[in-house]
Write an enzyme that holds these catalytic residues in place. Structure first.
Site, PDB file in Angstrom:
ATOM      1  N   GLY A  38     -31.016  64.192  54.414  1.00 44.71           N
ATOM      2  CA  GLY A  38     -31.135  63.450  55.831  1.00 44.71           C
ATOM      3  C   GLY A  38     -30.031  62.005  55.582  1.00 44.71           C
ATOM      4  O   GLY A  38     -30.045  61.887  54.787  1.00 44.71           O
ATOM      5  N   LYS A  48     -36.364  58.631  50.007  1.00 42.02           N
ATOM      6  CA  LYS A  48     -35.653  57.514  51.226  1.00 42.02           C
ATOM      7  C   LYS A  48     -35.307  55.784  50.340  1.00 42.02           C
ATOM      8  O   LYS A  48     -35.360  55.669  51.022  1.00 42.02           O
ATOM      9  CB  LYS A  48     -36.251  57.545  51.754  1.00 42.02           C
ATOM     10  CG  LYS A  48     -36.258  57.262  53.664  1.00 42.02           C
ATOM     11  CD  LYS A  48     -37.113  57.375  54.908  1.00 42.02           C
ATOM     12  CE  LYS A  48     -36.952  56.369  55.780  1.00 42.02           C
ATOM     13  NZ  LYS A  48     -37.923  56.566  56.589  1.00 42.02           N
ATOM     14  N   ASP A  83     -42.238  57.546  66.968  1.00 40.24           N
ATOM     15  CA  ASP A  83     -41.321  58.191  67.157  1.00 40.24           C
ATOM     16  C   ASP A  83     -41.735  59.449  66.812  1.00 40.24           C
ATOM     17  O   ASP A  83     -41.120  60.160  66.168  1.00 40.24           O
ATOM     18  CB  ASP A  83     -39.743  57.510  65.952  1.00 40.24           C
ATOM     19  CG  ASP A  83     -39.004  58.113  66.073  1.00 40.24           C
ATOM     20  OD1 ASP A  83     -38.198  58.777  67.185  1.00 40.24           O
ATOM     21  OD2 ASP A  83     -38.169  58.062  64.929  1.00 40.24           O
TER      22      ASP A  83
END
Ligand code: ADP
Ligand code: MG
Ligand code: ZN
Length: 505
Positions: free
Chosen positions: A60, A85, A172
């Site tokens: 990602g 991440k 979000d």
């Protein structure tokens, strides 16, 4: 926080081994060179990672982070997959800590992603999370049965109810932040990078006192709408009118009304100020009900309100810059997801800016209804045309192509929507030409949704409609309650879980 169950005594320091990635075709493959470079960069930035992880791939990449798939040899001998991440090094430390706190406090249960460990070296921060393999929303949307949609929504709402109990506003909510593994029937809400605290939040770092100031916060995604070229707003004939304080009025398309609607809850003193003087310069706005923005309006101070998130998923109160926003904004976004699921279209709302987004919402929910709701939270909206609210079942069935025609037969092809995104940059002279504007508005209406995977929907055995020929009214009732224009009456996640649609779940 718990120490990761990783074998730290292992002498086998596992760095980058790009050769080990297996390809379907020849058994070996090269990782794309840019991905390889990124992995090398990460391992150099945070060398500790290589002691525990073998970074396999990049999965990602967004504005604020890059996410990698990694494997670790566990003490038990088993290999486990993790998602790493890596946050952009310019992220504000308080924001990073707040995202981590959301994951540690609310994560790991109720369909919310947890966190295993966190690495930091200098300004590089890496969250280690259990890896959940998942499908892209567009890849499954076309083949989902109604039952699958119902379960998906139930699990999304479960995650939302959970984070909302902690007083976390996610801000979000969209499919790419709700991971779905179809085969394992697993779900995980991720990405608290934009989360904010509700007034009662249990997340210490999301409390008001910890709030990062708006200037710094721009690093986390609040692109400043007001710094955009004001002419951009001119193509859509939607006007936000802020009837009270001048300093609350944003520069673009926000003008003082001649007739002053009294917003509910607005202090009487401010709404009784004389109109002309409320502009502060002794000047009177000359653009009200026109397509142009006058100089008086251009020089207005902007209204500061949170507006992080993705335009197509923003709630009306976010689009209208309502300063007080709560967990209801996530419920609206969940409603937009349900709208996509029921109509088979993703993305449903494709908007380049907030007023286009608002215009698109009005074409679905009605302009009068939107104006009415806006009044309740102290905003006035003008719309050049009266757009009737659409019946949600008719809309979704028409877009999905399952609506019986006059003769009772289901059409074999869904109607083709136009793919015209109103391009605000072209033709600045447009604002003066009513016919063209009308046309743009029609285009905007038709371009609301894009087709996704048309083949999947039509090439199936017509006998197997996957339940789409008998969608119960409850589904549209829930959709209606999620897409409630008024946040004060919009259904909460806890209530939505009790909705008749989910009675057996
Ligand atoms: P960003 O803030 O950059 O959007 P996210 O946390 O949303 O970062 O992660 C970006 C993408 O990485 C997600 O959309 C998802 O595809 C993938 N991803 C994130 N966390 C995980 C995880 N734990 N397991 C598998 N994939 C993940
Ligand atoms: Mg994300
Ligand atoms: Zn004006």
């Amino acid at each position: 926080m718990e120490v990761p169950p990783v074998d730290k005594t292992s002498k086998d320091i596992r760095g980058l081994d790009v050769q080990s990635k297996v390809d379907r075709s020849n058994g070996r493959c090269e990782i794309r060179s840019d991905v390889k470079t990124d992995i090398e960069y990460l391992c150099e930035a945070v060398p500790e990672l290589s002691k525990f992880f073998h970074i396999v791939d990049k999965i990602g990449e967004g504005t604020f982070s890059t996410v990698y798939l990694a494997e670790a040899q566990m003490t038990s001998g088993a290999k486990e997959k993790f998602a790493l991440k890596h946050l952009i090094p310019t992220s504000h430390p308080v924001r990073i800590a707040a995202e981590l706190q959301c994951l540690t406090m609310a994560g790991g249960k109720e369909n919310v992603m947890g966190v295993t460990y966190c690495f930091r070296k200098d300004d590089h921060v890496v969250f280690v999370m259990p890896y959940l393999e998942h499908q892209a929303f567009v890849d499954v949307l076309g083949s989902m049965s109604f039952e699958e949609v119902r379960r998906y929504m139930f699990h999304l709402l479960k995650a939302l109810a959970h984070v909302h109990r902690f007083g976390i506003i996610h801000r979000d909510i969209k499919p790419s932040n709700f991971l779905y593994n179809r085969r394992l029937k697993k779900y995980a809400l991720v990405d608290f990078g934009l989360a904010q605290g509700a007034p009662d939040t249990q997340i210490e770092l999301l409390k008001e006192s910890m709030a990062v100031n708006p200037a710094q916060r721009s690093v986390f995604g609040e692109r400043n709408l007001n710094s955009l070229n004001p002419s951009e707003g001119a193509v859509v004939k939607v006007t936000l009118v802020k009837p009270t304080r001048v300093e609350d009025v944003a520069a673009r398309r926000m003008v003082l009304p001649r007739r002053r609607p009294t917003p509910a809850g607005a202090p009487a003193s401010s709404s009784s100020k004389p109109k002309a003087s409320s502009l502060g310069h002794g000047l009177t706005c000359s653009c009200y009900t026109t397509d142009r923005v006058c100089n008086v309006c251009l020089s207005r101070k902007q209204q500061v309100a949170p507006r992080a998130g993705t335009p197509g998923f923003r709630a009306p109160e976010v689009l209208m810059k309502c300063p007080s926003q709560g967990t209801e904004i996530d419920m609206w976004s969940a409603g937009v997801i349900l709208l996509s699921l029921l109509s088979g279209r993703y993305p449903f709302f494709k908007a380049s800016d907030d007023l286009v987004a608002l215009a698109q919402i009005m074409t679905i929910r009605g302009s009068r209804e939107t104006i009415q709701a806006a009044k309740k939270f102290g905003k006035a909206v003008l719309c050049s045309r009266d757009l009737p609210a659409q019946d949600l079942r008719t809309l979704c069935e028409t877009l999905r192509g399952t609506r019986p025609c006059k003769g009772g037969a289901v059409p074999d092809k869904p109607p083709e929507p136009l793919n015209v995104a109103p391009d605000s940059k072209e033709d600045p002279g447009l604002s003066g030409s009513p016919p063209k504007q009308q046309r743009l508005q029609d285009d905007a209406r038709r371009s609301l949704a894009s087709r996704t995977d048309p083949a999947a929907a039509v090439e199936e055995d017509p006998a197997d409609r996957k339940g789409w020929d008998r969608v119960p009214d409850e589904a549209y009732d829930l959709l209606d309650k999620l897409l409630d224009l008024n946040p004060a009456t919009r259904i909460t996640a806890a209530k939505a879980l009790q909705h008749p649609l989910f009675k057996d779940l």
